[in-house]
Design a protein around this motif. Structure first.
Motif, mmCIF file in Angstrom:
data_model
loop_
_atom_site.group_PDB
_atom_site.id
_atom_site.type_symbol
_atom_site.label_atom_id
_atom_site.label_comp_id
_atom_site.label_asym_id
_atom_site.label_seq_id
_atom_site.Cartn_x
_atom_site.Cartn_y
_atom_site.Cartn_z
ATOM 1 N N SER A 109 15.553 82.750 -18.907
ATOM 2 C CA SER A 109 15.193 83.587 -17.763
ATOM 3 C C SER A 109 16.421 84.353 -17.279
ATOM 4 O O SER A 109 17.492 83.758 -17.098
ATOM 5 C CB SER A 109 14.652 82.724 -16.624
ATOM 6 N N PRO A 110 16.294 85.660 -17.061
ATOM 7 C CA PRO A 110 17.450 86.445 -16.564
ATOM 8 C C PRO A 110 17.759 86.105 -15.118
ATOM 9 O O PRO A 110 16.862 86.089 -14.265
ATOM 10 C CB PRO A 110 16.995 87.892 -16.724
ATOM 11 N N ILE A 111 19.020 85.829 -14.832
ATOM 12 C CA ILE A 111 19.446 85.486 -13.473
ATOM 13 C C ILE A 111 20.712 86.254 -13.136
ATOM 14 O O ILE A 111 21.399 86.788 -14.015
ATOM 15 C CB ILE A 111 19.703 83.970 -13.321
ATOM 16 N N GLU A 112 21.004 86.318 -11.852
ATOM 17 C CA GLU A 112 22.256 86.873 -11.358
ATOM 18 C C GLU A 112 23.095 85.736 -10.785
ATOM 19 O O GLU A 112 22.583 84.922 -10.020
ATOM 20 C CB GLU A 112 21.996 87.928 -10.271
ATOM 21 N N ILE A 113 24.376 85.706 -11.161
ATOM 22 C CA ILE A 113 25.230 84.597 -10.743
ATOM 23 C C ILE A 113 26.639 85.113 -10.470
ATOM 24 O O ILE A 113 27.112 86.043 -11.126
ATOM 25 C CB ILE A 113 25.246 83.491 -11.819
ATOM 26 N N GLY A 114 27.279 84.531 -9.474
ATOM 27 C CA GLY A 114 28.666 84.851 -9.127
ATOM 28 C C GLY A 114 29.368 83.580 -8.687
ATOM 29 O O GLY A 114 28.726 82.587 -8.323
ATOM 30 N N ALA A 115 30.704 83.592 -8.709
ATOM 31 C CA ALA A 115 31.469 82.390 -8.386
ATOM 32 C C ALA A 115 32.738 82.749 -7.626
ATOM 33 O O ALA A 115 33.240 83.872 -7.719
ATOM 34 C CB ALA A 115 31.815 81.608 -9.648
ATOM 35 N N ILE A 116 33.249 81.766 -6.891
ATOM 36 C CA ILE A 116 34.539 81.857 -6.208
ATOM 37 C C ILE A 116 35.460 80.807 -6.820
ATOM 38 O O ILE A 116 35.087 79.637 -6.928
ATOM 39 C CB ILE A 116 34.393 81.637 -4.698
ATOM 40 N N VAL A 117 36.651 81.229 -7.212
ATOM 41 C CA VAL A 117 37.613 80.337 -7.852
ATOM 42 C C VAL A 117 38.895 80.317 -7.024
ATOM 43 O O VAL A 117 39.422 81.368 -6.658
ATOM 44 C CB VAL A 117 37.925 80.795 -9.295
ATOM 45 N N VAL A 118 39.376 79.127 -6.713
ATOM 46 C CA VAL A 118 40.647 78.929 -6.014
ATOM 47 C C VAL A 118 41.666 78.449 -7.040
ATOM 48 O O VAL A 118 41.447 77.434 -7.713
ATOM 49 C CB VAL A 118 40.506 77.908 -4.874
ATOM 50 N N TRP A 119 42.796 79.170 -7.160
ATOM 51 C CA TRP A 119 43.750 78.864 -8.232
ATOM 52 C C TRP A 119 45.176 79.155 -7.772
ATOM 53 O O TRP A 119 45.401 79.824 -6.770
ATOM 54 C CB TRP A 119 43.425 79.694 -9.473
ATOM 55 N N GLN A 120 46.134 78.638 -8.547
ATOM 56 C CA GLN A 120 47.537 78.931 -8.303
ATOM 57 C C GLN A 120 48.327 78.740 -9.600
ATOM 58 O O GLN A 120 47.909 78.002 -10.504
ATOM 59 C CB GLN A 120 48.116 78.031 -7.211
ATOM 60 N N VAL A 121 49.453 79.408 -9.671
ATOM 61 C CA VAL A 121 50.349 79.289 -10.818
ATOM 62 C C VAL A 121 51.178 78.020 -10.655
ATOM 63 O O VAL A 121 51.784 77.791 -9.604
ATOM 64 C CB VAL A 121 51.271 80.523 -10.933
ATOM 65 N N VAL A 122 51.203 77.190 -11.687
ATOM 66 C CA VAL A 122 52.001 75.962 -11.660
ATOM 67 C C VAL A 122 53.138 76.001 -12.681
ATOM 68 O O VAL A 122 54.072 75.203 -12.587
ATOM 69 C CB VAL A 122 51.114 74.729 -11.913
ATOM 70 N N ILE A 205 12.121 89.793 -12.597
ATOM 71 C CA ILE A 205 11.254 88.618 -12.672
ATOM 72 C C ILE A 205 11.242 87.838 -11.356
ATOM 73 O O ILE A 205 10.636 86.772 -11.289
ATOM 74 C CB ILE A 205 11.673 87.680 -13.821
ATOM 75 N N ALA A 206 11.902 88.352 -10.343
ATOM 76 C CA ALA A 206 12.011 87.617 -9.086
ATOM 77 C C ALA A 206 10.635 87.354 -8.466
ATOM 78 O O ALA A 206 10.362 86.247 -7.976
ATOM 79 C CB ALA A 206 12.890 88.384 -8.109
ATOM 80 N N GLN A 207 9.726 88.360 -8.482
ATOM 81 C CA GLN A 207 8.416 88.192 -7.868
ATOM 82 C C GLN A 207 7.587 87.149 -8.606
ATOM 83 O O GLN A 207 6.925 86.300 -7.992
ATOM 84 C CB GLN A 207 7.681 89.534 -7.848
ATOM 85 N N ALA A 208 7.636 87.196 -9.953
ATOM 86 C CA ALA A 208 6.879 86.220 -10.739
ATOM 87 C C ALA A 208 7.397 84.801 -10.514
ATOM 88 O O ALA A 208 6.623 83.845 -10.388
ATOM 89 C CB ALA A 208 6.946 86.577 -12.224
ATOM 90 N N MET A 209 8.718 84.648 -10.457
ATOM 91 C CA MET A 209 9.295 83.334 -10.239
ATOM 92 C C MET A 209 9.001 82.825 -8.822
ATOM 93 O O MET A 209 8.822 81.629 -8.610
ATOM 94 C CB MET A 209 10.801 83.381 -10.487
ATOM 95 N N LEU A 210 8.931 83.731 -7.866
ATOM 96 C CA LEU A 210 8.564 83.339 -6.512
ATOM 97 C C LEU A 210 7.137 82.806 -6.471
ATOM 98 O O LEU A 210 6.856 81.797 -5.802
ATOM 99 C CB LEU A 210 8.719 84.522 -5.566
ATOM 100 N N GLN A 211 6.228 83.449 -7.186
ATOM 101 C CA GLN A 211 4.850 82.972 -7.244
ATOM 102 C C GLN A 211 4.776 81.605 -7.904
ATOM 103 O O GLN A 211 4.000 80.735 -7.484
ATOM 104 C CB GLN A 211 3.985 83.983 -7.990
ATOM 105 N N ARG A 212 5.598 81.401 -8.950
ATOM 106 C CA ARG A 212 5.604 80.092 -9.606
ATOM 107 C C ARG A 212 6.129 79.008 -8.670
ATOM 108 O O ARG A 212 5.598 77.901 -8.621
ATOM 109 C CB ARG A 212 6.456 80.143 -10.881
ATOM 110 N N GLN A 213 7.161 79.317 -7.901
ATOM 111 C CA GLN A 213 7.685 78.348 -6.952
ATOM 112 C C GLN A 213 6.659 78.040 -5.856
ATOM 113 O O GLN A 213 6.508 76.890 -5.434
ATOM 114 C CB GLN A 213 8.977 78.878 -6.331
ATOM 115 N N GLN A 214 5.947 79.076 -5.402
ATOM 116 C CA GLN A 214 4.919 78.855 -4.391
ATOM 117 C C GLN A 214 3.792 77.986 -4.937
ATOM 118 O O GLN A 214 3.291 77.095 -4.236
ATOM 119 C CB GLN A 214 4.369 80.197 -3.917
ATOM 120 N N ALA A 215 3.394 78.231 -6.200
ATOM 121 C CA ALA A 215 2.343 77.417 -6.809
ATOM 122 C C ALA A 215 2.786 75.968 -6.943
ATOM 123 O O ALA A 215 2.012 75.037 -6.684
ATOM 124 C CB ALA A 215 1.972 77.993 -8.174
ATOM 125 N N SER A 216 4.050 75.762 -7.333
ATOM 126 C CA SER A 216 4.559 74.389 -7.454
ATOM 127 C C SER A 216 4.572 73.696 -6.099
ATOM 128 O O SER A 216 4.244 72.505 -5.994
ATOM 129 C CB SER A 216 5.964 74.415 -8.058
#
Length: 280
Positions: A109-122, A205-216
């Motif tokens: 299933s196609p999704i949108e995803i993003g992340a936040i990374v906390v890092w430093q040079v050692v 596919i957001a609308q279709a997946m929303l309907q599936r979640q509502q049915a569940s």
């Protein structure tokens, strides 16, 4: 190439020494010590270029004509060989938020995803010499690890034992941090934290997946309602029989069960019909 410390001289004492030597140069020329004054003046002039400042949480990577000599982490004004080249590397904790990536999860299933990374040079030496630009390297490898993590799990959980992107945030964050760390170790970077900042189905596919979640959700709610209704009917029959309120044959029990289930499971309020005569 790993980082190794380099010993340098404190800047304030060297500054005072150079000031005294600089002020003594005119005296040397007054005394007509030309052979001593010229080399002394040239040497003092070059020594003035040996000063450099190291700020807190900053490392200075030192090279001599391309040869790595070491790293200075002593903060403040320092002095070293004026022919050394110094490259400052920040050791401060930084964070990076990736762009919203469009990928397919484990189920396709196609999704949108993003992340936040906390890092430093050692390790400043690895950050400078192992990659061209360690900041760009962090950005690219973070997005690569995020894509890999997104394709390893489904978006939503369909049973109680499946780890999903939406419901198991801690497990997904640990996996993402491990994936990013494996890619950034060679650049001398430590990942302190990695978490998903954006997660959603792709718009197509957001609308279709929303309907599936509502049915569940509706199915789960109905199951709970039926379970409660059966329990209440069973309790009603037991109490009627125990207290001897009325004796019902099997046919009447079945009719009573049917009526109670309709009342308890119906979406709308029921309209009772009062029977004024005999129940038979």
């Amino acid at each position: 190439m790993s980082e190794r410390p380099l010993s340098t001289l404190p800047g304030i004492p060297m500054l005072l020494v150079l000031l005294l030597v600089t002020l003594s140069i005119p005296v040397v020329f007054i005394l007509k010590l030309i052979l001593l004054g010229i080399p002394l003046a040239i040497g003092v002039f070059l020594c003035w270029f040996g000063f450099f400042v190291v700020q807190p949480n900053t490392a200075a990577v030192i090279q001599l004509f391309g040869d790595y000599k070491g790293t200075v982490r002593n903060e403040g004004l320092r002095w070293a060989n004026p022919f050394y080249s110094k490259q400052l590397v920040s050791l401060r904790i930084r964070n990076f938020e990736s762009s919203k990536l469009k990928v397919n999860d484990l189920e396709g299933s196609p999704i949108e995803i993003g992340a936040i990374v906390v890092w430093q040079v050692v390790d400043s030496a690895e950050a400078v010499f192992s990659v061209d630009s360690y900041e760009h390297f962090v950005h690219v490898q973070t997005e690569a690890a995020l894509r890999q993590s997104a394709t390893s799990y489904p978006y939503d959980m369909h049973d109680g034992h499946t780890i999903s992107l939406r419901s198991h945030t801690k497990e997904i964050a640990d996996h993402l941090q491990k994936e990013i760390q494996e890619r950034l170790t060679s650049a001398g970077v430590q990942v302190l934290e990695a978490r998903i900042s954006h997660l959603a189905y792709a718009p197509e596919i957001a609308q279709a997946m929303l309907q599936r979640q509502q049915a569940s959700a509706i199915i789960a709610a109905r199951s709970k309602i039926v379970e409660g209704a059966v329990s209440m009917v069973h309790m009603a029959l037991e109490q009627l029989a125990e207290k001897g309120v009325v004796q019902l044959d099997e046919e009447r029990k079945a009719q009573m069960v049917s009526n109670l289930l309709v009342v308890l499971c119906g979406e709308r309020s029921t309209q009772p019909i009062v029977n004024a005569g005999s129940i038979y």
